[in-house]
Every structure is written in structure tokens, then in C-alpha cells.
Design an enzyme around this catalytic site. Sequence first.
Site, PDB file in Angstrom:
ATOM      1  N   SER A 140     -56.298   0.888 -23.990  1.00 29.31           N
ATOM      2  CA  SER A 140     -55.926  -0.363 -23.327  1.00 29.31           C
ATOM      3  C   SER A 140     -56.637  -0.393 -21.979  1.00 29.31           C
ATOM      4  O   SER A 140     -56.997   0.672 -21.462  1.00 29.31           O
ATOM      5  CB  SER A 140     -54.416  -0.375 -23.077  1.00 29.31           C
ATOM      6  N   TYR A 153     -46.844   3.779 -20.066  1.00 30.02           N
ATOM      7  CA  TYR A 153     -47.726   3.211 -21.107  1.00 30.02           C
ATOM      8  C   TYR A 153     -49.173   3.548 -20.750  1.00 30.02           C
ATOM      9  O   TYR A 153     -49.936   4.039 -21.592  1.00 30.02           O
ATOM     10  CB  TYR A 153     -47.525   1.695 -21.187  1.00 30.02           C
TER      11      TYR A 153
HETATM   12  N1  LIG Z   1     -51.601  -7.045 -27.087  1.00 28.73           N
HETATM   13  C1  LIG Z   1     -52.225  -6.630 -26.001  1.00 28.73           C
HETATM   14  O1  LIG Z   1     -52.335  -7.355 -24.987  1.00 28.73           O
HETATM   15  C2  LIG Z   1     -52.845  -5.252 -25.963  1.00 28.73           C
HETATM   16  C3  LIG Z   1     -53.620  -4.916 -24.836  1.00 28.73           C
HETATM   17  C4  LIG Z   1     -54.195  -3.655 -24.767  1.00 28.73           C
HETATM   18  C5  LIG Z   1     -53.997  -2.748 -25.795  1.00 28.73           C
HETATM   19  N2  LIG Z   1     -53.240  -3.095 -26.865  1.00 28.73           N
HETATM   20  C6  LIG Z   1     -53.037  -2.091 -27.903  1.00 28.73           C
HETATM   21  O2  LIG Z   1     -53.448  -2.599 -29.150  1.00 28.73           O
HETATM   22  C7  LIG Z   1     -52.685  -2.000 -30.190  1.00 28.73           C
HETATM   23  C8  LIG Z   1     -52.131  -3.077 -31.109  1.00 28.73           C
HETATM   24  O3  LIG Z   1     -51.243  -3.865 -30.349  1.00 28.73           O
HETATM   25  P1  LIG Z   1     -50.772  -5.332 -30.766  1.00 28.73           P
HETATM   26  O4  LIG Z   1     -50.805  -6.129 -29.528  1.00 28.73           O
HETATM   27  O5  LIG Z   1     -51.474  -5.793 -31.974  1.00 28.73           O
HETATM   28  O6  LIG Z   1     -49.233  -5.014 -31.072  1.00 28.73           O
HETATM   29  P2  LIG Z   1     -48.228  -5.536 -32.222  1.00 28.73           P
HETATM   30  O7  LIG Z   1     -46.880  -5.181 -31.746  1.00 28.73           O
HETATM   31  O8  LIG Z   1     -48.520  -6.934 -32.601  1.00 28.73           O
HETATM   32  O9  LIG Z   1     -48.613  -4.579 -33.448  1.00 28.73           O
HETATM   33  C9  LIG Z   1     -48.357  -3.201 -33.393  1.00 28.73           C
HETATM   34  C10 LIG Z   1     -47.866  -2.728 -34.755  1.00 28.73           C
HETATM   35  O10 LIG Z   1     -47.656  -1.308 -34.651  1.00 28.73           O
HETATM   36  C11 LIG Z   1     -46.486  -0.997 -35.387  1.00 28.73           C
HETATM   37  N3  LIG Z   1     -45.913   0.266 -34.887  1.00 28.73           N
HETATM   38  C12 LIG Z   1     -45.264   0.470 -33.718  1.00 28.73           C
HETATM   39  N4  LIG Z   1     -44.843   1.741 -33.636  1.00 28.73           N
HETATM   40  C13 LIG Z   1     -45.226   2.344 -34.777  1.00 28.73           C
HETATM   41  C14 LIG Z   1     -45.059   3.654 -35.296  1.00 28.73           C
HETATM   42  N5  LIG Z   1     -44.385   4.597 -34.619  1.00 28.73           N
HETATM   43  N6  LIG Z   1     -45.586   3.948 -36.510  1.00 28.73           N
HETATM   44  C15 LIG Z   1     -46.249   2.996 -37.215  1.00 28.73           C
HETATM   45  N7  LIG Z   1     -46.431   1.728 -36.781  1.00 28.73           N
HETATM   46  C16 LIG Z   1     -45.915   1.418 -35.576  1.00 28.73           C
HETATM   47  C17 LIG Z   1     -45.544  -2.177 -35.152  1.00 28.73           C
HETATM   48  O11 LIG Z   1     -44.552  -2.242 -36.171  1.00 28.73           O
HETATM   49  C18 LIG Z   1     -46.528  -3.350 -35.191  1.00 28.73           C
HETATM   50  O12 LIG Z   1     -46.653  -3.883 -36.499  1.00 28.73           O
HETATM   51  C19 LIG Z   1     -51.609  -1.160 -29.488  1.00 28.73           C
HETATM   52  O13 LIG Z   1     -51.996   0.196 -29.464  1.00 28.73           O
HETATM   53  C20 LIG Z   1     -51.578  -1.712 -28.091  1.00 28.73           C
HETATM   54  O14 LIG Z   1     -51.144  -0.776 -27.138  1.00 28.73           O
HETATM   55  C21 LIG Z   1     -52.660  -4.319 -26.976  1.00 28.73           C
END
Ligand SMILES: NC(=O)c1ccc[n+]([C@@H]2O[C@H](COP(=O)([O-])OP(=O)(O)OC[C@H]3O[C@@H](n4cnc5c(N)ncnc54)[C@H](O)[C@@H]3O)[C@@H](O)[C@H]2O)c1
Length: 262
Positions: A140, A153
Site C-alpha cells: 500500500s 496497517y
Molecule cells: N482499497 C484501497 O484503497 C487500498 C489501498 C492500498 C492497498 N490496498 C490493499 O489492496 C488489497 C485489496 O484490498 P481491497 O481494497 O480490494 O479490499 P476488499 O476488502 O474489497 O477485499 C479484500 C478481500 O480480502 C478478503 N480477506 C480479508 N481477510 C482475509 C483472510 N484472513 N483470508 C482470506 N481472505 C481475506 C476479504 O474477505 C475481501 O474479500 C489489500 O491488501 C489492501 O490492503 C487497498
Amino acid sequence: MKTYGKVIVVTGAGSGIGKELVLQLLKKDASVAAVDLNPVSLNELVAIASNGRLATFVCDISQRTEVEHLSEKVLEHFGAVDGIINNAGIIQPFVKVNDLSFETIEKVMQVNFYGSLYMIKTFLPHLLTRSEGHIVNISSMGGFLPVPGQSVYGASKAALKLLTEGLYAELLDTHVRVTIVFPGAIDTNIVQNSGVEMEKPDPSTMLSATAAAQQIIDAMGKNKFRSLVGKDAQFLDRIYRLMPKQAVHMITRKMKGLLRNS
Ligand SMILES: NC(=O)c1ccc[n+]([C@@H]2O[C@H](COP(=O)([O-])OP(=O)(O)OC[C@H]3O[C@@H](n4cnc5c(N)ncnc54)[C@H](O)[C@@H]3O)[C@@H](O)[C@H]2O)c1
């Protein structure tokens, strides 16, 4: 690694970026093992994708034994794995470290850092037997720049960054490539999925999950060392490297409204 005809494991596949990764990989003729904690969202994924090259697996990546069983089940189903995308992750409540419980701290580290590490340690021996392999880890912009209210985080994502860069170096003389991805703000349901209470930021200020997934697959195809997804991540990366202290003050002013005070 080009994904055409390859078998790719995607964690966090039920929502947001992970779901888009699955849909786009299938369109590019990859076979996909879609992994998530949430069986309901995996069923919804099957309903919209319905593809013989898609198989879903319920697994909590923060549990090492579950990840070990996962690899057995995926290999049994597909016969081989060429790449893993460690995308599953959760954020923390927007509070200061002083107000964050150890329970939450351990959960965030367990999913974001250890979950990805379990996946890597479990699948790497097999990836090393393939003619080419690829590990993509989703960190991230909070993994290179501190965001007040998301300090743990950020620490979990910074740990993943360093782990990934170390792996990249260790695997240079193998056929396994390694990519670290730093998304900026992406329009997903990560706040709700992480059980965090806050107002959803304005989607118009965020990149779509579709565009983020496109850039991640592109970075994988080009064997990039690192990929900054979104203008915000690109801008903050530059500013933080040039003027770290000023960048921290700037982000602190920006995040002031979100941080709950005790
Ligand atoms: N959305 C943002 O702004 C953003 C920014 C920077 C980084 N990220 C990173 O991108 C990645 C995806 O995020 P997103 O925004 O699509 O989130 P999201 O919540 O839409 O999707 C994440 C998925 O991971 C699953 N999950 C959570 N814990 C889990 C576990 N222990 N085992 C298996 N599955 C699990 C959840 O059920 C969910 O379906 C993450 O690692 C997040 O930290 C997101």
C-alpha cells in the site's frame, strides 16, 4: 510473467481489487484459484464469472495450517501453480496506536504480513520447480509513507514491502520473479470488509478496482520490481523520498478529519 495459460492463485478474491484480478485473469486465458475468507462473495464471483478455469477456495490466510491445506487442494485441482497474488488485506480502525488494542494489532499483522508470508513459504517450493513463476505482493502507499490512524496497517504493509524486496533479491538467479505493488486510494469496500466504522471517502477521488487490477496484471506481465498504482501513490512516493518530514506533516494535515481522538 505473462499470465496467458498460467495457473494463478489470487487471495482476497471475493471483493474489490482481488475480484477484478480474477475476472481479468480469466479474460486473459489464465486459470485462477480464487481464495477468500468469505464463502458468500466467492459464490457471487462464480455466478458472474462461471468459467471452467475458475475454482474457488475458502481459506483464512492468517491460519498457517489452512494455507497448507489450501496448497494441497489447489495443486490437486489444477496440477500446478505458476503464480500467486497476495492481495487479501484489512485496514485498522482510524485510531492512534495508543488507542489500538493488541487484539486488533495482532489481527492486522497476522492477515497482512503473516498471511502473505504463509502463502509465500507454502507455494514457493512448488514455484521453484516451474519453468517460470511469479509472486506479486500487494502492499500500500501506506507501506512507504506513514498515515496517522493507520500506523499498524502501515507497519504490516512496510513489513510486506521489505519481505518482498528481499525475496526479489534472493530469487534473482531462479525462474521466479517478484513484484511489490503500492496502490493508492482504490474504490472498494475495504472499510466495511475490515469491520471499520467511518464514512466512505468520495469515490471520485479514488481509482477504480478495475483500473487497479489492470495495472497489477500489467506490472506482472512486465516483471516489474515495483508498481505504484494511482497518481496519489506516485506523487506521495516522490514527495516522501525528496522531503520525508514535510511529507509526513502534509499527510497528517490531510488525515486530521478521519482520526478519532481519544
Ligand atoms: N482499497 C484501497 O484503497 C487500498 C489501498 C492500498 C492497498 N490496498 C490493499 O489492496 C488489497 C485489496 O484490498 P481491497 O481494497 O480490494 O479490499 P476488499 O476488502 O474489497 O477485499 C479484500 C478481500 O480480502 C478478503 N480477506 C480479508 N481477510 C482475509 C483472510 N484472513 N483470508 C482470506 N481472505 C481475506 C476479504 O474477505 C475481501 O474479500 C489489500 O491488501 C489492501 O490492503 C487497498
